[in-house]
Motif scaffolding. Structure first.
Motif, PDB file in Angstrom:
ATOM      1  N   PHE A   1       0.817  -1.216   0.000  1.00 25.96           N
ATOM      2  CA  PHE A   1       0.000   0.000   0.000  1.00 25.96           C
ATOM      3  C   PHE A   1       0.848   1.263   0.000  1.00 25.96           C
ATOM      4  O   PHE A   1       0.373   2.321  -0.407  1.00 25.96           O
ATOM      5  CB  PHE A   1      -0.974  -0.012   1.185  1.00 25.96           C
TER       6      PHE A   1
ATOM      7  N   ARG B   1      -5.228  -5.735   8.220  1.00 31.75           N
ATOM      8  CA  ARG B   1      -5.413  -4.906   7.020  1.00 31.75           C
ATOM      9  C   ARG B   1      -5.186  -3.421   7.311  1.00 31.75           C
ATOM     10  O   ARG B   1      -4.820  -2.652   6.420  1.00 31.75           O
ATOM     11  CB  ARG B   1      -6.835  -5.143   6.481  1.00 31.75           C
ATOM     12  N   MET B   2      -5.361  -3.020   8.562  1.00 31.83           N
ATOM     13  CA  MET B   2      -5.182  -1.628   8.952  1.00 31.83           C
ATOM     14  C   MET B   2      -3.795  -1.113   8.599  1.00 31.83           C
ATOM     15  O   MET B   2      -3.621   0.076   8.293  1.00 31.83           O
ATOM     16  CB  MET B   2      -5.431  -1.496  10.456  1.00 31.83           C
TER      17      MET B   2
ATOM     18  N   SER C   1      -3.772   0.677   5.299  1.00 27.87           N
ATOM     19  CA  SER C   1      -4.350   2.023   5.309  1.00 27.87           C
ATOM     20  C   SER C   1      -3.401   3.036   5.939  1.00 27.87           C
ATOM     21  O   SER C   1      -3.272   4.164   5.465  1.00 27.87           O
ATOM     22  CB  SER C   1      -5.687   2.008   6.071  1.00 27.87           C
TER      23      SER C   1
ATOM     24  N   PHE D   1      -0.685   3.692   3.402  1.00 26.25           N
ATOM     25  CA  PHE D   1      -1.197   4.519   2.304  1.00 26.25           C
ATOM     26  C   PHE D   1      -1.255   5.988   2.720  1.00 26.25           C
ATOM     27  O   PHE D   1      -0.855   6.878   1.963  1.00 26.25           O
ATOM     28  CB  PHE D   1      -2.594   4.022   1.903  1.00 26.25           C
TER      29      PHE D   1
ATOM     30  N   VAL E   1      -9.231   8.760   5.589  1.00 22.50           N
ATOM     31  CA  VAL E   1      -8.397   7.576   5.814  1.00 22.50           C
ATOM     32  C   VAL E   1      -8.255   7.291   7.307  1.00 22.50           C
ATOM     33  O   VAL E   1      -8.261   6.130   7.736  1.00 22.50           O
ATOM     34  CB  VAL E   1      -7.020   7.750   5.149  1.00 22.50           C
TER      35      VAL E   1
ATOM     36  N   GLU F   1     -11.252   5.479   8.452  1.00 21.25           N
ATOM     37  CA  GLU F   1     -11.140   4.081   8.003  1.00 21.25           C
ATOM     38  C   GLU F   1     -10.248   3.279   8.951  1.00 21.25           C
ATOM     39  O   GLU F   1     -10.595   2.167   9.364  1.00 21.25           O
ATOM     40  CB  GLU F   1     -10.575   4.092   6.582  1.00 21.25           C
ATOM     41  N   ILE F   2      -9.104   3.859   9.324  1.00 20.10           N
ATOM     42  CA  ILE F   2      -8.179   3.190  10.234  1.00 20.10           C
ATOM     43  C   ILE F   2      -8.840   2.964  11.593  1.00 20.10           C
ATOM     44  O   ILE F   2      -8.696   1.892  12.207  1.00 20.10           O
ATOM     45  CB  ILE F   2      -6.882   4.016  10.374  1.00 20.10           C
TER      46      ILE F   2
ATOM     47  N   GLY G   1     -14.511   1.513   4.567  1.00 20.26           N
ATOM     48  CA  GLY G   1     -14.036   0.541   5.539  1.00 20.26           C
ATOM     49  C   GLY G   1     -15.028  -0.571   5.819  1.00 20.26           C
ATOM     50  O   GLY G   1     -14.700  -1.759   5.731  1.00 20.26           O
TER      51      GLY G   1
ATOM     52  N   GLN H   1     -15.530  -2.760   2.710  1.00 18.24           N
ATOM     53  CA  GLN H   1     -14.395  -3.662   2.496  1.00 18.24           C
ATOM     54  C   GLN H   1     -14.449  -4.832   3.466  1.00 18.24           C
ATOM     55  O   GLN H   1     -14.267  -5.997   3.077  1.00 18.24           O
ATOM     56  CB  GLN H   1     -13.080  -2.888   2.665  1.00 18.24           C
TER      57      GLN H   1
END
Length: 391
Positions: free
Chosen positions: A18, A137-138, A141, A144, A247, A250-251, A307, A310
């Motif tokens: 990412f 998966r965090m 992010s 990114f 973002v 999302e995190i 988030g 996904q």
């Protein structure tokens, strides 16, 4: 059976891949512009990877169901990715069609990387109930976000037209190194010879459609959010902060999700939360997209619109994909996501040119369709698509 890769190795894989995406997405267009290419050529070169991923992801991921190890696919893809990035400056110096050919090969090499890491992570989570997909998966992010924030400074320091492809070459080699050093999660058994591929359940197809529709509803804001905000007098510094806010939300969701009751982590609940938030965000952007005070909470909805969607899609693949078809399910999800998002982005361009912020409102029906598909999946338990059979 080999023990799964530890969460730290999986998190590191997400972080490296990412970081590369976080550099390529904002800075590759700038690199192409610095080459002095015509705007129409740049548009073509940016569209080629999207079209390539739509065509290549599902077939490549299907190789996992036939016995190819996911770690090997990540390793080979990352090495091919680094080679194509390294050759891009030379190809650009010859003629843009050579660069276009390399971009297509680059997209083929990169297409299975994130789906493969998702595949490995879901396999690890199924094997160890203490692990949580969202927290592994965090790392992607976070990487990114840091790549977005630090990329401009780093590329300025490196200087020159070689900086972008060479930095991306190094990152791709880093992903190959991490994949090589990681212990592979055992691949699920391929289908028995002559038995045909396992069919994907209708419930899974509906969840894939739901996730793709909700993710596609980001088309207008991804394509024209920054343009609209700056046209309304919002400072460029705030535009960057608004994207960072999304973002960060999302995190935060990825970190908090494992603490929620299990009932709230089901595919339908997560996809439904993403759809509702996407509808609110679309309407809010249409009505209040020129008010900075409203944009901060609207961007916080990204934690759900992206988030939760996904996570709902991953929960559906993990729960509903049959053994021998998990790679194909992962690839199909990525391909359908990309395909519908392309159509939505093109449509939002036409709508934005004709009606400005009306483009944001027109994304709401897509999110609503995603909600309908997610709800329909509840009634499709055990039903399989007869058309998804190969002799």
């Amino acid at each position: 059976m080999p023990r799964p890769s530890g969460p730290a190795r999986l998190s590191l894989l997400y972080a490296v891949v990412f970081t590369e995406i976080g550099i390529a997405m904002p800075f590759m267009p700038l690199w192409l512009d610095a080459l002095g290419l015509d705007a129409r050529v740049i548009g073509l070169l940016l569209a080629l990877p999207i079209a390539t991923r739509i065509a290549a992801t599902a077939p490549l991921m299907s190789l996992l169901d036939r016995g190819l190890g996911p770690r090997r696919l990540i390793l080979l893809g990352s090495l091919a990715l680094s080679l194509t990035y390294a050759l891009m400056p030379a190809a650009a110096g010859i003629a843009w069609p050579w660069l276009a050919a390399l971009i297509v090969l680059n997209a083929v090499a990169g297409a299975p990387l994130v789906p493969c890491i998702d595949y490995l992570t879901l396999a690890a989570v199924r094997g160890d109930s203490r692990l949580a997909y969202s927290r592994i998966r965090m790392a992607g992010s976070v990487a990114f976000l840091l790549a977005n924030l630090a990329g401009g400074v780093l590329l300025t320091a490196l200087g020159g037209r070689l900086a972008v492809p060479l930095l991306l070459t190094g990152l791709a080699l880093g992903a190959a190194l991490v994949a090589w050093r990681s212990r592979a999660v055992a691949a699920l058994p391929p289908s028995a010879a002559g038995a045909g591929r396992p069919r994907l359940p209708l419930k899974l197809w509906l969840c894939i459609g739901a996730a793709a529709a909700i993710q596609a509803s980001h088309g207008a804001i991804y394509g024209f959010g920054s343009i609209y905000w700056t046209s309304q007098g919002i400072p460029a510094a705030w535009v960057g902060s608004l994207w960072a806010t999304g973002v960060l939300a999302e995190i935060a969701l990825f970190a908090a999700l494992p603490a929620l009751p299990a009932a709230w982590r089901s595919p339908v609940r997560l996809l439904g939360a993403g759809a509702v938030a996407a509808i609110l965000r679309s309407v809010g952007m249409f009505l209040l997209g020129d008010h900075l005070a409203a944009l901060v909470p609207l961007q916080c909805l990204h934690g759900l619109t992206f988030g939760a969607t996904q996570l709902g899609a991953m929960a559906a693949v993990s729960a509903y994909a049959p053994d021998g078809a998990r790679g194909r399910a992962q690839g199909t999800l990525s391909a359908v996501n990309a395909g519908i998002s392309v159509v939505a982005t093109l449509g939002s361009g036409v709508a934005y040119r004709a009606g400005g912020p009306l483009a944001f409102l027109l994304m709401a029906p897509l999110a609503a369709a995603g909600m309908g598909l997610a709800l329909a999946s509840r009634r499709a338990s055990g039903v399989r698509l007869e058309t998804d059979r190969q002799p």
